[in-house]
Design a protein around this motif. Structure first.
Motif, PDB file in Angstrom:
ATOM      1  N   VAL B  43      12.330 -49.885 -22.861  1.00 33.12           N
ATOM      2  CA  VAL B  43      12.006 -50.873 -21.826  1.00 33.12           C
ATOM      3  C   VAL B  43      11.055 -50.293 -20.787  1.00 33.12           C
ATOM      4  O   VAL B  43      10.163 -50.976 -20.290  1.00 33.12           O
ATOM      5  CB  VAL B  43      13.297 -51.330 -21.112  1.00 33.12           C
ATOM      6  N   TYR B  44      11.254 -49.023 -20.425  1.00 29.46           N
ATOM      7  CA  TYR B  44      10.458 -48.436 -19.353  1.00 29.46           C
ATOM      8  C   TYR B  44       9.261 -47.648 -19.874  1.00 29.46           C
ATOM      9  O   TYR B  44       8.565 -47.002 -19.097  1.00 29.46           O
ATOM     10  CB  TYR B  44      11.342 -47.549 -18.468  1.00 29.46           C
ATOM     11  N   PRO B  46       6.276 -48.621 -20.932  1.00 31.29           N
ATOM     12  CA  PRO B  46       4.966 -48.952 -20.337  1.00 31.29           C
ATOM     13  C   PRO B  46       4.754 -48.292 -18.978  1.00 31.29           C
ATOM     14  O   PRO B  46       3.683 -47.731 -18.718  1.00 31.29           O
ATOM     15  CB  PRO B  46       5.013 -50.478 -20.207  1.00 31.29           C
ATOM     16  N   GLY B  47       5.773 -48.330 -18.116  1.00 29.74           N
ATOM     17  CA  GLY B  47       5.654 -47.712 -16.790  1.00 29.74           C
ATOM     18  C   GLY B  47       5.451 -46.212 -16.886  1.00 29.74           C
ATOM     19  O   GLY B  47       4.598 -45.639 -16.212  1.00 29.74           O
ATOM     20  N   GLU B  48       6.242 -45.574 -17.768  1.00 26.60           N
ATOM     21  CA  GLU B  48       6.110 -44.117 -17.950  1.00 26.60           C
ATOM     22  C   GLU B  48       4.705 -43.766 -18.399  1.00 26.60           C
ATOM     23  O   GLU B  48       4.092 -42.816 -17.910  1.00 26.60           O
ATOM     24  CB  GLU B  48       7.089 -43.619 -19.032  1.00 26.60           C
ATOM     25  N   MET B  50       1.887 -45.524 -18.131  1.00 27.29           N
ATOM     26  CA  MET B  50       0.889 -45.783 -17.087  1.00 27.29           C
ATOM     27  C   MET B  50       0.865 -44.628 -16.084  1.00 27.29           C
ATOM     28  O   MET B  50      -0.198 -44.105 -15.729  1.00 27.29           O
ATOM     29  CB  MET B  50       1.250 -47.066 -16.332  1.00 27.29           C
ATOM     30  N   GLY B 245      17.753 -41.983 -18.552  1.00 29.71           N
ATOM     31  CA  GLY B 245      16.896 -42.899 -17.808  1.00 29.71           C
ATOM     32  C   GLY B 245      15.833 -42.198 -16.979  1.00 29.71           C
ATOM     33  O   GLY B 245      14.980 -42.857 -16.391  1.00 29.71           O
ATOM     34  N   TYR B 246      15.851 -40.875 -16.903  1.00 28.43           N
ATOM     35  CA  TYR B 246      14.862 -40.154 -16.086  1.00 28.43           C
ATOM     36  C   TYR B 246      13.572 -39.947 -16.878  1.00 28.43           C
ATOM     37  O   TYR B 246      13.590 -39.860 -18.107  1.00 28.43           O
ATOM     38  CB  TYR B 246      15.412 -38.790 -15.660  1.00 28.43           C
ATOM     39  N   SER B 247      12.478 -39.809 -16.149  1.00 30.27           N
ATOM     40  CA  SER B 247      11.185 -39.601 -16.788  1.00 30.27           C
ATOM     41  C   SER B 247      11.049 -38.181 -17.288  1.00 30.27           C
ATOM     42  O   SER B 247      11.466 -37.243 -16.610  1.00 30.27           O
ATOM     43  CB  SER B 247      10.055 -39.844 -15.785  1.00 30.27           C
TER      44      SER B 247
END
Lengths: 245, 252
Positions: B43-44, B46-48, B50, B245-247
């Motif tokens: 889910v995340y 795309p944000g990661e 970018m 959940g962490y980058s």
């Protein structure tokens, strides 16, 4: 189009499609940022001023809430559930959504004249009298004037301009200043704010101002007529009394 | 009405085609220039992606802020992470003289190095800030062997792209890309504030990656792997953090 619509709906759109789409995208991003931001704060509900700050240092102020980490002395005997993982990922992804939506919106308002026509106060309203009239009308709970069916009054314009050109840029700037990588490329971005912890504290304050705007904004929508304003922001059509059509 | 609809259909179609085409080109370019992080899925993702792509381009030649000596924190916070296991205690009893950093993977000369071996290499001292994802921070002087000096010593094979580093604390490891591995401020840190690196702060050996959050600066390092892909390490996400959940990329 208007023929098929109920009588009470005016033909001229109150909000253009781009304004409506960017508005609701911003709503989604804003709530995601607000909830996840609160979760991140809970992991260290202490705020400092200057470059550094940690539990061995005197905070500027603390929120009197329990923390989600057991290393933070809060006075509470229990530790809240730790939600930082997904909160951080969603915070940054929602920030991208907010920034990209904002960029599209700002380019749009400059090039279509929306900024000049509907956001900058008209020359004849650039005086205190215009403000007083609007405030007096709000206080009397008088119905909005004709002009407000298709555009914003001077108080709205000032509030929206402040959010678009002051609070949003500030929240983005103070947020980016918390990124060690961004700071390595643009050290002045954090240094002029007084340091990393100052940037974090300012980020918190600006988010408070945005929440204040949200509360006033939603209150005004209820006072102006919730369903008519919601319909205007969803379908673009404003509801008007029949005699005004 | 039909005219408008047809025109709309054509413009929408063209815009969609251009959009998809643009995305395809962008993703090919991003892959080619190494702008896709290992945790690009989900889910995340795309944000990661970018954030990693944009910041990698922005920070190609940037240096983490360094501070004057008078800004070193009087009371740095060690965070309550310590490896209390017996293996660590035995090594500590001998003042870490038996501590070894082993290196394997895409290197010409795999081997293992003591802290004094590392100290014999060129070293660097820098005063940088440790920034925790929780929000707190402190400034300290960090002294260590730049990772690139160490990599030159062991000789890197040309297909190398990432360096993974492992803690004596079993489940704790992480990895960085080539730009960070060769960044002059990325240190195999063995000293802090004019002394040996205290155990609370990761002694005897800690990775310091000052352009990223504190959790990338793994404590108690005893192994490095040089690799061309992170797929085969752990769950293939570059570190255990994305599982929570962490980058992986923590420049934010």
């Amino acid at each position: 189009m208007s023929a098929a619509s109920p009588l009470l709906i005016s033909a001229a759109p109150r909000h253009t499609r781009l304004v409506r789409v960017t508005h609701w995208l911003t709503v989604i991003a804003f709530f995601a940022l607000l909830i996840t931001g609160a979760e991140i704060v809970i992991s260290h509900p202490r705020f400092y001023w200057g470059e550094t700050g940690n539990v061995n240092m005197q905070p500027l102020f603390s929120l009197h809430i329990p923390s989600s980490r057991d290393t933070v002395p809060t006075g509470y005997r229990y530790v809240m559930p730790d939600q930082n993982g997904w909160s951080r990922s969603l915070h940054f992804q929602a920030a991208w959504l907010a920034v990209l939506t904002g960029l599209v919106y700002v380019v749009f308002i400059f090039f279509t004249g929306h900024l000049r026509k509907n956001l900058l106060p008209a020359p004849r309203h650039r005086n205190w009298r215009a403000f007083r009239i609007v405030i007096a009308r709000y206080l009397r709970r008088a119905p909005p004037g004709d002009a407000e069916a298709h555009s914003y009054n001077v108080m709205q314009r000032i509030a929206y301009l402040a959010v678009i050109f002051v609070l949003f840029p500030l929240i983005i700037w103070t947020g980016l200043a918390l990124s060690p990588a961004f700071d390595s490329a643009f050290p002045w971005a954090v240094n002029v704010l007084g340091g990393r912890q100052s940037a974090r504290t300012l980020h918190f304050f600006v988010s408070g101002l945005l929440v204040l705007f949200l509360v006033v904004h939603v209150t005004m929508i209820f006072l102006a007529g919730f369903w008519s304003r919601m319909r205007a922001m969803i379908t673009g059509r404003a509801a008007l009394p029949p005699e005004k059509l | 009405m039909t005219n408008i609809s047809r025109r709309k259909l054509i413009t929408t179609g063209l815009a969609a085609t251009a959009g998809i085409g643009g995305l395809a080109v962008a993703s090919r370019l991003a892959r080619r220039y190494g702008l896709i992080p290992p945790d690009n899925g989900g889910v995340y993702g795309p944000g990661e992606t970018m954030t990693y792509a944009v910041q990698k381009l922005l920070t190609r030649h940037s240096m983490a802020r360094e501070f004057p000596r008078n800004m070193i924190s009087k009371a740095p916070f060690a965070n309550a992470v310590a490896p209390p296991n017996d293996q660590f205690k035995r090594l500590q009893a001998n003042a870490f003289s038996h501590w070894r950093l082993s290196v394997d993977g895409l290197v010409a000369r795999p081997g293992s190095f003591s802290i004094s071996d590392l100290k014999s290499l060129p070293f660097r001292s820098q005063i940088t800030e440790v920034v925790c994802e929780e929000g707190w921070s402190y400034v300290a002087e960090w002294i260590g062997t730049p990772l690139h000096e160490f990599l030159n010593q062991v000789g890197i094979l040309p297909q190398a792209r990432y360096v993974a580093y492992f803690s004596l604390d079993k489940d704790w490891w992480d990895s960085i890309d080539w730009a960070d591995a060769h960044h002059p401020q990325t240190l195999l840190t063995w000293g802090m504030n004019d002394g040996d690196l205290p155990v609370g702060f990761g002694g005897p050996l800690r990775m310091r990656v000052p352009r990223q959050l504190g959790y990338k600066s793994v404590k108690y390092i005893n192994r490095l792997t040089v690799t061309d892909s992170l797929k085969s390490i752990g769950k293939g996400l570059g570190s255990p953090e994305p599982e929570f959940g962490y980058s992986w990329y923590a420049g934010i």
